[in-house]
Design an enzyme around this catalytic site. Sequence first.
Site, short mmCIF file in Angstrom:
data_model
loop_
_atom_site.label_atom_id
_atom_site.label_comp_id
_atom_site.label_asym_id
_atom_site.label_seq_id
_atom_site.Cartn_x
_atom_site.Cartn_y
_atom_site.Cartn_z
CG ASP A 140 37.45 51.11 4.32
OD1 ASP A 140 36.31 51.57 4.53
OD2 ASP A 140 37.93 50.98 3.18
CB VAL A 168 33.58 50.22 3.91
CG1 VAL A 168 32.56 49.37 4.66
CG2 VAL A 168 33.83 49.62 2.52
CG ASP A 169 36.07 52.88 8.20
OD1 ASP A 169 35.44 51.99 8.81
OD2 ASP A 169 37.31 52.90 8.15
CB VAL A 170 32.83 57.52 4.48
CG1 VAL A 170 31.89 58.69 4.21
CG2 VAL A 170 34.24 58.03 4.74
#
Length: 420
Positions: A140, A168-170
């Site tokens: 991320d 960004v992962d979420v």
Amino acid sequence: MTGLPLAGLLVADFGRVLAAPYLTMLLADLGADVIKVEQPGTGDDTRSWGPPHAQGEATYFLSVNRNKRSLTLDLRDPADHARAVELVRRADILVENFRPGTMDRHGLGHERARVLNPGLVYCSITGFGAGPGAALPGYDLLVQAVGGLMSVTGPAPGEPVKTGVALVDVLTGLHAAVGVLAALREREATGQGQLVELNLLSTLLSGLVNQSAGYTLAGTVPGILGNRHPSIAPYEVFTAADRPLVVAVGNDRQFAALCRGLDAPALATDPRFATNGDRVAHVDALRTELTARLERRTAAEWFAVLTPLGVPCGPVNDLAGAFALADSLGLAPRATLPGPDGRPLALVANPIGLSRTPPRYHLPPPRLGEHTAELTAWLDTEDPGRRPGGPAARPGTPAARPDRPGGQPTRPDQHPEDHP
């Protein structure tokens, strides 16, 4: 669980860390049976990402793995590999976020999986796609840097800062959930699954919305503005008497109300501040005028004075303050489950509100391999209700299968070189 929107769907969860587990937790909260396949001995990387810990587990892992069952499989072991293949054959959804090519090397890539199970919705999450960016590690922080997020985040020009969470992962997990549900909806009409592909970089570029559009449409390359907004003023953090205060004025009416609340109505008609465009053009002068007045009272006092006037404002809370606010508003921000040692475990509630079939919390985040015995027994048993190689008992329905064991499985072996 029965009665939930995704009840009856089986998810083979080969994901780890954050984007994929966040996706599968959302599906599990809504009723999907999520089998989390993990490497024997180590499991999901985040099991070791601490402190902090709660009841012997890293809170990072606990945050995105409720309502799942853990199945440990060593994909290099023939018997475990056969079980992984059988899991793919029985699943409705497969989720993985290994480096491109990893699942293919294990004989579980999309091309092989769709032969085993034509009705499978196969979701693959990568950092930079499966083409020229396949070799790049998708962490991320790296994506925030090369994807432009840090170029617009920070206190001042030349001082880029990452967000305080792996945003960004979420975002990628959320977009993946939309893609999976869309593919399931299409399967209802055709009986066929499909490949759902997400990558962190493309998700970030989409998530930068107005900043990205400013570049693609007008060629504008934005920079760091600190807590200011490039197009609205006042829309930033100010100093109150005791702590920081956010004022987020979105139109001229709200600005006039702010000026009344500050006992400075003349500011609303000052030619420098009369319209939003004027305020953006004279943002430094505006900040000077507002700060001189806001410093006279505490953030809580300004919140009490300005909010009834319709002025969006509030103190900069820490997480304790944020949860206290959510509690005071009756938003029920916690979901409590019995933890690994039996004591209550307070997790963050799913934010999706459904009037008839709300999310439910029935399984705590699993211990590594907790459900391996029951799931192995199930996978080793003939499934007479499943048509070999077929997508479903009939088009538009989940694959028919016998009653599943009451837990939720885990995913296969992870290898050090296979980080997403």
